[in-house]
Design a protein around this motif. Structure first.
Motif, PDB file in Angstrom:
ATOM      1  N   PRO A 154       0.806  -1.233   0.000  1.00  0.00           N
ATOM      2  CA  PRO A 154       0.000   0.000   0.000  1.00  0.00           C
ATOM      3  C   PRO A 154       0.834   1.276   0.000  1.00  0.00           C
ATOM      4  O   PRO A 154       0.504   2.246  -0.703  1.00  0.00           O
ATOM      5  N   GLN A 155       1.921   1.301   0.769  1.00  0.00           N
ATOM      6  CA  GLN A 155       2.771   2.497   0.773  1.00  0.00           C
ATOM      7  C   GLN A 155       3.450   2.679  -0.584  1.00  0.00           C
ATOM      8  O   GLN A 155       3.566   3.809  -1.078  1.00  0.00           O
ATOM      9  N   SER A 161       5.064   5.470  -4.964  1.00  0.00           N
ATOM     10  CA  SER A 161       5.706   5.223  -6.245  1.00  0.00           C
ATOM     11  C   SER A 161       4.738   5.319  -7.417  1.00  0.00           C
ATOM     12  O   SER A 161       5.049   5.918  -8.443  1.00  0.00           O
ATOM     13  N   ARG A 162       3.551   4.745  -7.275  1.00  0.00           N
ATOM     14  CA  ARG A 162       2.556   4.780  -8.354  1.00  0.00           C
ATOM     15  C   ARG A 162       1.713   6.050  -8.321  1.00  0.00           C
ATOM     16  O   ARG A 162       0.980   6.333  -9.257  1.00  0.00           O
ATOM     17  N   GLY A 163       1.807   6.803  -7.224  1.00  0.00           N
ATOM     18  CA  GLY A 163       1.056   8.047  -7.114  1.00  0.00           C
ATOM     19  C   GLY A 163      -0.432   7.854  -6.911  1.00  0.00           C
ATOM     20  O   GLY A 163      -1.231   8.752  -7.201  1.00  0.00           O
ATOM     21  N   GLU A 168       7.694  -5.611 -13.128  1.00  0.00           N
ATOM     22  CA  GLU A 168       8.099  -4.213 -13.277  1.00  0.00           C
ATOM     23  C   GLU A 168       6.903  -3.349 -12.880  1.00  0.00           C
ATOM     24  O   GLU A 168       6.117  -2.897 -13.701  1.00  0.00           O
ATOM     25  N   SER A 169       6.781  -3.144 -11.579  1.00  0.00           N
ATOM     26  CA  SER A 169       5.544  -2.637 -11.030  1.00  0.00           C
ATOM     27  C   SER A 169       5.249  -1.183 -11.367  1.00  0.00           C
ATOM     28  O   SER A 169       4.091  -0.786 -11.439  1.00  0.00           O
ATOM     29  N   SER A 170       6.263  -0.363 -11.598  1.00  0.00           N
ATOM     30  CA  SER A 170       5.993   1.042 -11.901  1.00  0.00           C
ATOM     31  C   SER A 170       5.345   1.220 -13.260  1.00  0.00           C
ATOM     32  O   SER A 170       4.577   2.153 -13.488  1.00  0.00           O
ATOM     33  N   THR A 171       5.659   0.310 -14.200  1.00  0.00           N
ATOM     34  CA  THR A 171       5.112   0.424 -15.559  1.00  0.00           C
ATOM     35  C   THR A 171       4.088  -0.659 -15.876  1.00  0.00           C
ATOM     36  O   THR A 171       3.471  -0.623 -16.935  1.00  0.00           O
ATOM     37  N   ALA A 172       3.907  -1.612 -14.986  1.00  0.00           N
ATOM     38  CA  ALA A 172       2.984  -2.716 -15.240  1.00  0.00           C
ATOM     39  C   ALA A 172       1.545  -2.213 -15.254  1.00  0.00           C
ATOM     40  O   ALA A 172       1.170  -1.336 -14.471  1.00  0.00           O
ATOM     41  N   PRO A 173       0.704  -2.750 -16.135  1.00  0.00           N
ATOM     42  CA  PRO A 173      -0.712  -2.397 -16.132  1.00  0.00           C
ATOM     43  C   PRO A 173      -1.369  -2.755 -14.807  1.00  0.00           C
ATOM     44  O   PRO A 173      -0.929  -3.685 -14.111  1.00  0.00           O
ATOM     45  N   ILE A 174      -2.406  -2.032 -14.469  1.00  0.00           N
ATOM     46  CA  ILE A 174      -3.082  -2.265 -13.203  1.00  0.00           C
ATOM     47  C   ILE A 174      -3.631  -3.686 -13.119  1.00  0.00           C
ATOM     48  O   ILE A 174      -3.684  -4.284 -12.032  1.00  0.00           O
ATOM     49  N   LEU A 175      -3.996  -4.282 -14.260  1.00  0.00           N
ATOM     50  CA  LEU A 175      -4.503  -5.651 -14.257  1.00  0.00           C
ATOM     51  C   LEU A 175      -3.451  -6.632 -13.758  1.00  0.00           C
ATOM     52  O   LEU A 175      -3.761  -7.585 -13.040  1.00  0.00           O
ATOM     53  N   VAL A 176      -2.202  -6.388 -14.125  1.00  0.00           N
ATOM     54  CA  VAL A 176      -1.116  -7.240 -13.654  1.00  0.00           C
ATOM     55  C   VAL A 176      -0.975  -7.131 -12.142  1.00  0.00           C
ATOM     56  O   VAL A 176      -0.799  -8.139 -11.434  1.00  0.00           O
ATOM     57  N   LEU A 177      -1.055  -5.925 -11.604  1.00  0.00           N
ATOM     58  CA  LEU A 177      -0.961  -5.728 -10.161  1.00  0.00           C
ATOM     59  C   LEU A 177      -2.106  -6.421  -9.433  1.00  0.00           C
ATOM     60  O   LEU A 177      -1.918  -6.996  -8.353  1.00  0.00           O
ATOM     61  N   LEU A 178      -3.291  -6.379 -10.022  1.00  0.00           N
ATOM     62  CA  LEU A 178      -4.434  -7.051  -9.413  1.00  0.00           C
ATOM     63  C   LEU A 178      -4.248  -8.563  -9.409  1.00  0.00           C
ATOM     64  O   LEU A 178      -4.617  -9.249  -8.445  1.00  0.00           O
ATOM     65  N   ILE A 208      11.154   4.858  -1.836  1.00  0.00           N
ATOM     66  CA  ILE A 208      10.271   3.732  -2.092  1.00  0.00           C
ATOM     67  C   ILE A 208      10.064   3.600  -3.590  1.00  0.00           C
ATOM     68  O   ILE A 208       9.445   4.455  -4.221  1.00  0.00           O
ATOM     69  N   GLY A 209      10.606   2.524  -4.180  1.00  0.00           N
ATOM     70  CA  GLY A 209      10.519   2.327  -5.624  1.00  0.00           C
ATOM     71  C   GLY A 209      10.532   0.866  -5.984  1.00  0.00           C
ATOM     72  O   GLY A 209      10.437  -0.016  -5.119  1.00  0.00           O
ATOM     73  N   ASP A 210      10.694   0.582  -7.274  1.00  0.00           N
ATOM     74  CA  ASP A 210      10.664  -0.795  -7.757  1.00  0.00           C
ATOM     75  C   ASP A 210      11.760  -1.664  -7.156  1.00  0.00           C
ATOM     76  O   ASP A 210      11.540  -2.827  -6.817  1.00  0.00           O
ATOM     77  N   ASP A 211      12.974  -1.104  -7.047  1.00  0.00           N
ATOM     78  CA  ASP A 211      14.086  -1.901  -6.526  1.00  0.00           C
ATOM     79  C   ASP A 211      13.792  -2.394  -5.106  1.00  0.00           C
ATOM     80  O   ASP A 211      14.047  -3.553  -4.762  1.00  0.00           O
ATOM     81  N   GLY A 212      13.260  -1.503  -4.292  1.00  0.00           N
ATOM     82  CA  GLY A 212      12.924  -1.894  -2.928  1.00  0.00           C
ATOM     83  C   GLY A 212      11.836  -2.950  -2.886  1.00  0.00           C
ATOM     84  O   GLY A 212      11.895  -3.905  -2.090  1.00  0.00           O
TER      85      GLY A 212
END
Length: 472
Positions: free
Chosen positions: A301-302, A307-309, A364-374, A434-438
């Motif tokens: 969540p953080q 990172s995703r804004g 690659e969570s910063s650029t991944a589509p929201i569907l992938v995150l879900l 807080i970013g992708d690497d972390g």
């Protein structure tokens, strides 16, 4: 003796604890997981109001330290004073802490409020388990379905916290995570008073001196020092480690073990814990499980907000699949446990934890589509139900009715030591930004923990069919 055991098991299989009983005692248990996970969304707004000082970290940790220390005491008090009586007293403390939090003028008052909430919420779960076991013993009912109800309310709802917190904070501000406790506590008190008359309301009559002796106040204070020094040291690792706490911890540990071995009425029966290898192994497994568990519920969540804004509401909704899948898999895990026992149940849970960690480590969570995150969130919801059902049924099946409240209290203690360890892990893996690497490093940590747990489950000798039959 074998005939009696067989008859008892057959009777238990044919009768379940009524939902009015299990549901009423489980209702208040949602307070602890919600308060522990809603803060992951609210902390951004709290920091904005009070400033990003070191005290903000204690808004999170204060509840965990209080709960970790109070949980074993709550189980013990329930045995002595009556489980329902202590349960209701805890609801009153939660309400008081929530009011203090709503009115808190400074971060110090907010920390105090969270400590009160932690103490109050520590009473529900162990005493609910005691009431369930008491009902099962008296009516020869099987406790498995009631434990499932309790698990859904007290554990699966952890994953609902970020979603509910996001909706509340987005609409009403961070104070809303405090006032939401008041109607829940009131409703729970009504239900428990009306339906949970499952045993003596006042426990065994004892005098004040006898109560102090039975509570083993000295042992409880030593446990307080032991747990507090452990958590304080873990929290200090990311900034300026307080190395002087190590000798204090060693002294407290030695004094605690010595005291509990000699005490007539030990607060924690160290000798029984040493003899009961199944319980000890379950508590150790729980510690590792929750270290990974809270890395997900604090870290993701953080990351979504920073990172995703995303807004608080958007981050909370993104975590919704974790909650939904967690609740569903709790029901599936209960059936798995009934048919196949703890080993297969925990193998599914730990295996899913391994897969979820690998997904976090590779996406690659910063650029991944929201569907992938879900989809990743869906996978991360699977371990919750299976691991909770497996571990909690093991605790119940390897302890007596007199021991289960205190054992579940210890279960909660190691759970929140794991939560504080997760905070340290996240601070270490995330670094200053807080970013992708972390997030990838956090994923690798979860994957390693999942691997260790899976191997441990497969080679363990403490998950035999005898305990599974007893749990039924």
């Amino acid at each position: 003796m074998s005939v009696l055991v067989k008859d008892s098991a057959g009777a238990r299989q044919s009768r379940r604890i009524p939902i009015r009983v299990s549901g009423s005692v489980a209702a208040g248990s949602i307070l602890q997981p919600l308060n522990s996970s809603m803060i992951a969304i609210a902390i951004v707004g709290i920091a904005a109001q009070f400033g990003s000082s070191s005290g903000i970290a204690w808004v999170i940790s204060g509840l965990y330290i209080a709960t970790a220390v109070a949980a074993p005491m709550a189980g013990r008090l329930g045995t002595l004073l009556g489980a329902r009586r202590v349960y209701l007293g805890g609801l009153a403390i939660v309400s008081l802490g929530s009011i203090v939090g709503i009115l808190a003028p400074t971060v110090g008052w907010l920390i105090f409020a969270r400590v009160l909430i932690g103490i109050g919420t520590a009473t529900q779960y162990p005493n609910a388990m005691t009431m369930i076991r008491g009902y099962a013993e008296r009516h020869r009912a099987q406790p498995r379905s009631a434990i499932t109800t309790l698990t859904v309310c007290s554990q699966a709802t952890v994953s609902l916290g970020p979603t509910l917190g996001g909706l509340l904070v987005g609409a009403f501000g961070w104070h809303s995570i405090m006032w939401i406790n008041l109607p829940v506590a009131a409703l729970s008190a009504i239900l428990v008073t009306r339906f949970a008359r499952v045993g003596p309301a006042r426990g065994t009559p004892v005098g004040h001196r006898q109560l102090l002796r039975k509570l083993d106040v000295v042992g409880a204070l030593l446990l307080l020092v032991l747990i507090s020094s452990t958590m304080l040291f873990l929290l200090s690792l990311t900034n300026d480690p307080t190395w002087w706490l190590i000798p204090l911890w060693m002294i407290a540990l030695a004094a605690f073990v010595r005291r509990e071995r000699r005490a007539e009425e030990p607060f924690i029966d160290v000798r029984a814990l040493t003899r009961n290898r199944a319980l000890s192994a379950t508590l150790a497994r729980t510690l590792l499980t929750y270290s990974a568990f809270y890395c997900v519920y604090f870290g993701v969540p953080q990351w979504l907000q920073y990172s995703r804004g995303m807004s608080a509401t958007q981050a909370g909704l993104t975590m919704l699949p974790v909650a939904a899948v967690g609740a569903l898999t709790t029901l599936i895990a209960s059936r798995t446990y009934a048919r196949h026992g703890a080993r297969r149940t925990l193998a599914v849970g730990t295996g899913a934890l391994l897969v979820g960690g690998l997904l976090l480590a590779s996406v690659e969570s910063s650029t991944a589509p929201i569907l992938v995150l879900l989809m990743v969130a869906v996978v991360l919801g699977i371990p919750n139900g299976f691991n909770n059902i497996g571990n909690q049924n093991l605790v119940s099946s390897v302890t007596s009715l007199e021991e289960v409240g205190t054992a579940i209290g210890m279960y909660r203690t190691v759970q929140y030591i794991g939560a504080n360890f997760a905070a340290v892990v996240l601070a270490t893996t995330s670094g200053h930004v807080i970013g992708d690497d972390g997030l990838h490093r956090t994923g690798w940590f979860i994957a390693v923990v999942g691997t260790v747990l899976l191997v441990g489950v497969l080679i363990s000798r403490n998950m035999g069919d005898r305990r599974r039959a007893h749990a039924r």
